[in-house]
Scaffold this motif. Structure first.
Motif, PDB file in Angstrom:
ATOM      1  N   LEU A 111       0.850  -1.191   0.000  1.00  0.00           N
ATOM      2  CA  LEU A 111       0.000   0.000   0.000  1.00  0.00           C
ATOM      3  C   LEU A 111       0.887   1.242   0.000  1.00  0.00           C
ATOM      4  CD1 LEU A 111      -2.773   1.408   0.381  1.00  0.00           C
ATOM      5  CD2 LEU A 111      -2.442   1.122   2.853  1.00  0.00           C
ATOM      6  N   VAL A 112       0.586   2.164  -0.896  1.00  0.00           N
ATOM      7  CA  VAL A 112       1.376   3.381  -1.001  1.00  0.00           C
ATOM      8  C   VAL A 112       0.445   4.535  -1.344  1.00  0.00           C
ATOM      9  CG1 VAL A 112       1.888   3.007  -3.453  1.00  0.00           C
ATOM     10  CG2 VAL A 112       3.469   4.361  -2.052  1.00  0.00           C
ATOM     11  N   GLN A 113       0.824   5.721  -0.927  1.00  0.00           N
ATOM     12  CA  GLN A 113       0.029   6.898  -1.261  1.00  0.00           C
ATOM     13  C   GLN A 113       0.302   7.337  -2.692  1.00  0.00           C
ATOM     14  OE1 GLN A 113       0.884   9.866   1.750  1.00  0.00           O
ATOM     15  NE2 GLN A 113      -0.879   9.201   2.966  1.00  0.00           N
ATOM     16  N   ALA A 114      -0.649   7.997  -3.273  1.00  0.00           N
ATOM     17  CA  ALA A 114      -0.473   8.548  -4.617  1.00  0.00           C
ATOM     18  C   ALA A 114       0.760   9.450  -4.642  1.00  0.00           C
ATOM     19  CB  ALA A 114      -1.713   9.325  -5.036  1.00  0.00           C
ATOM     20  N   GLY A 115       1.538   9.293  -5.702  1.00  0.00           N
ATOM     21  CA  GLY A 115       2.787  10.036  -5.815  1.00  0.00           C
ATOM     22  C   GLY A 115       3.990   9.297  -5.277  1.00  0.00           C
ATOM     23  N   GLY A 116       3.741   8.204  -4.585  1.00  0.00           N
ATOM     24  CA  GLY A 116       4.813   7.421  -4.007  1.00  0.00           C
ATOM     25  C   GLY A 116       5.417   6.431  -4.980  1.00  0.00           C
ATOM     26  N   ARG A 171      -0.765  -6.458 -15.382  1.00  0.00           N
ATOM     27  CA  ARG A 171      -1.545  -6.133 -14.191  1.00  0.00           C
ATOM     28  C   ARG A 171      -3.025  -6.331 -14.464  1.00  0.00           C
ATOM     29  NH1 ARG A 171      -0.547   0.459 -13.902  1.00  0.00           N
ATOM     30  NH2 ARG A 171      -1.856   1.019 -15.706  1.00  0.00           N
ATOM     31  N   GLN A 172      -3.748  -6.572 -13.387  1.00  0.00           N
ATOM     32  CA  GLN A 172      -5.195  -6.735 -13.498  1.00  0.00           C
ATOM     33  C   GLN A 172      -5.860  -5.994 -12.356  1.00  0.00           C
ATOM     34  OE1 GLN A 172      -6.612 -10.806 -13.713  1.00  0.00           O
ATOM     35  NE2 GLN A 172      -8.499 -10.143 -14.705  1.00  0.00           N
ATOM     36  N   ALA A 173      -6.633  -4.998 -12.714  1.00  0.00           N
ATOM     37  CA  ALA A 173      -7.392  -4.229 -11.734  1.00  0.00           C
ATOM     38  C   ALA A 173      -8.748  -4.898 -11.511  1.00  0.00           C
ATOM     39  CB  ALA A 173      -7.577  -2.807 -12.233  1.00  0.00           C
ATOM     40  N   PRO A 174      -9.377  -4.635 -10.385  1.00  0.00           N
ATOM     41  CA  PRO A 174     -10.682  -5.246 -10.103  1.00  0.00           C
ATOM     42  C   PRO A 174     -11.693  -4.955 -11.203  1.00  0.00           C
ATOM     43  CG  PRO A 174      -9.812  -4.197  -8.148  1.00  0.00           C
ATOM     44  CD  PRO A 174      -8.900  -3.807  -9.264  1.00  0.00           C
ATOM     45  N   GLY A 175     -12.333  -5.998 -11.702  1.00  0.00           N
ATOM     46  CA  GLY A 175     -13.355  -5.838 -12.721  1.00  0.00           C
ATOM     47  C   GLY A 175     -12.832  -5.566 -14.114  1.00  0.00           C
ATOM     48  N   LYS A 226      -0.251   6.351  -9.229  1.00  0.00           N
ATOM     49  CA  LYS A 226      -1.589   6.917  -9.269  1.00  0.00           C
ATOM     50  C   LYS A 226      -2.592   5.875  -8.766  1.00  0.00           C
ATOM     51  CE  LYS A 226      -0.327   9.383 -13.535  1.00  0.00           C
ATOM     52  NZ  LYS A 226      -0.687   9.601 -14.960  1.00  0.00           N
ATOM     53  N   ALA A 227      -3.749   6.353  -8.391  1.00  0.00           N
ATOM     54  CA  ALA A 227      -4.787   5.434  -7.921  1.00  0.00           C
ATOM     55  C   ALA A 227      -5.127   4.396  -8.986  1.00  0.00           C
ATOM     56  CB  ALA A 227      -6.032   6.215  -7.510  1.00  0.00           C
ATOM     57  N   GLU A 228      -5.075   4.796 -10.236  1.00  0.00           N
ATOM     58  CA  GLU A 228      -5.406   3.875 -11.328  1.00  0.00           C
ATOM     59  C   GLU A 228      -4.342   2.814 -11.570  1.00  0.00           C
ATOM     60  OE1 GLU A 228      -5.447   7.235 -11.425  1.00  0.00           O
ATOM     61  OE2 GLU A 228      -4.768   7.977 -13.390  1.00  0.00           O
ATOM     62  N   ASP A 229      -3.218   2.901 -10.868  1.00  0.00           N
ATOM     63  CA  ASP A 229      -2.216   1.837 -10.944  1.00  0.00           C
ATOM     64  C   ASP A 229      -2.545   0.684  -9.993  1.00  0.00           C
ATOM     65  OD1 ASP A 229       0.252   4.420 -11.157  1.00  0.00           O
ATOM     66  OD2 ASP A 229      -0.480   3.170 -12.809  1.00  0.00           O
ATOM     67  N   THR A 230      -3.555   0.866  -9.175  1.00  0.00           N
ATOM     68  CA  THR A 230      -3.963  -0.190  -8.256  1.00  0.00           C
ATOM     69  C   THR A 230      -4.375  -1.435  -9.025  1.00  0.00           C
ATOM     70  OG1 THR A 230      -4.680   1.346  -6.536  1.00  0.00           O
ATOM     71  CG2 THR A 230      -5.667  -0.851  -6.525  1.00  0.00           C
ATOM     72  N   ALA A 231      -3.731  -2.560  -8.709  1.00  0.00           N
ATOM     73  CA  ALA A 231      -3.982  -3.805  -9.427  1.00  0.00           C
ATOM     74  C   ALA A 231      -3.147  -4.914  -8.801  1.00  0.00           C
ATOM     75  CB  ALA A 231      -3.609  -3.661 -10.906  1.00  0.00           C
ATOM     76  N   GLN A 273      -0.123  -7.740  -4.930  1.00  0.00           N
ATOM     77  CA  GLN A 273      -1.090  -6.643  -4.903  1.00  0.00           C
ATOM     78  C   GLN A 273      -0.388  -5.303  -4.708  1.00  0.00           C
ATOM     79  OE1 GLN A 273      -4.687  -6.673  -5.110  1.00  0.00           O
ATOM     80  NE2 GLN A 273      -4.336  -4.467  -5.236  1.00  0.00           N
ATOM     81  N   VAL A 274      -0.755  -4.354  -5.543  1.00  0.00           N
ATOM     82  CA  VAL A 274      -0.305  -2.967  -5.387  1.00  0.00           C
ATOM     83  C   VAL A 274      -1.555  -2.107  -5.219  1.00  0.00           C
ATOM     84  CG1 VAL A 274       0.760  -0.994  -6.525  1.00  0.00           C
ATOM     85  CG2 VAL A 274       1.806  -3.262  -6.715  1.00  0.00           C
ATOM     86  N   THR A 275      -1.606  -1.378  -4.117  1.00  0.00           N
ATOM     87  CA  THR A 275      -2.739  -0.512  -3.840  1.00  0.00           C
ATOM     88  C   THR A 275      -2.230   0.906  -3.640  1.00  0.00           C
ATOM     89  OG1 THR A 275      -3.947  -2.326  -2.781  1.00  0.00           O
ATOM     90  CG2 THR A 275      -4.720  -0.085  -2.355  1.00  0.00           C
ATOM     91  N   VAL A 276      -2.772   1.823  -4.427  1.00  0.00           N
ATOM     92  CA  VAL A 276      -2.376   3.224  -4.349  1.00  0.00           C
ATOM     93  C   VAL A 276      -3.557   4.016  -3.809  1.00  0.00           C
ATOM     94  CG1 VAL A 276      -1.445   5.202  -5.580  1.00  0.00           C
ATOM     95  CG2 VAL A 276      -0.858   2.880  -6.315  1.00  0.00           C
ATOM     96  N   SER A 277      -3.364   4.634  -2.677  1.00  0.00           N
ATOM     97  CA  SER A 277      -4.441   5.416  -2.069  1.00  0.00           C
ATOM     98  C   SER A 277      -4.342   6.862  -2.530  1.00  0.00           C
ATOM     99  CB  SER A 277      -4.354   5.339  -0.547  1.00  0.00           C
ATOM    100  OG  SER A 277      -3.135   5.911  -0.091  1.00  0.00           O
TER     101      SER A 277
END
Length: 118
Positions: A11-16, A38-42, A86-91, A113-117
Motif C-alpha cells: 500500500l502506497v500513497q499517490a505520488g509514491g 496487471r489486473q485491476a478489479p473488474g 496513481k490510484a489507477e495503478d492499483t492492481a 497486490q499494489v494498492t495506491v491510495s
C-alpha cells in the motif's frame, strides 16, 4: 519449466514509489523475455512492460516515464520500479516469462497486490 515468484507489492500513497521483484527459476533466465502485466478489479489483465533477452524494453503508454523495468541475469530477477504512482495503478501485478519471441508469455507468477491510495 519456469517458476516465477513476485514480491514487493503493498500500500502506497499517490505520488509514491514501489519496486516489485520477480525471481525466476532455471539456468537459462538470460534467454527469457520477461514482462509485467496487471489486473485491476473488474478489468481484464493488461500489459504493462517487457524486457527482452537482448535488453530492449517496451512500455504501455499509461506507464511511460513513470515505470522502469530492469533485469539482473546473475540473480535471475526482473524488477519493476514504479514512481509517481496513481490510484489507477492499483492492481494485482503479475510477472511473466516466455522462452522465445515467437512464443506467448506462458509462464506466470502468482501476482502481488499494489494498492495506491488517493
Amino acid at each position: 519449466q519456469v517458476q516465477l515468484v513476485e514480491s514487493g507489492g503493498g500500500l502506497v500513497q499517490a505520488g509514491g514509489s514501489l519496486r516489485l521483484s520477480c525471481a525466476a527459476s532455471g539456468r537459462t533466465f538470460s534467454r527469457y523475455d520477461m514482462a509485467w502485466f496487471r489486473q485491476a478489479p473488474g478489468k481484464e489483465r493488461e500489459f504493462v512492460v517487457d524486457i527482452w533477452s537482448g535488453g530492449s524494453t517496451h512500455y504501455a503508454d499509461s506507464v511511460k516515464g513513470r515505470f522502469t523495468i530492469s533485469r539482473d541475469n546473475a540473480k535471475n530477477t526482473v524488477y519493476l520500479q514504479m514512481n509517481s504512482l496513481k490510484a489507477e495503478d492499483t492492481a494485482v501485478y503479475y510477472c511473466a516469462a516466455r522462452t522465445a519471441f515467437t512464443h506467448p508469455y506462458a509462464y506466470w507468477g502468482q501476482g502481488t497486490q499494489v494498492t495506491v491510495s488517493s
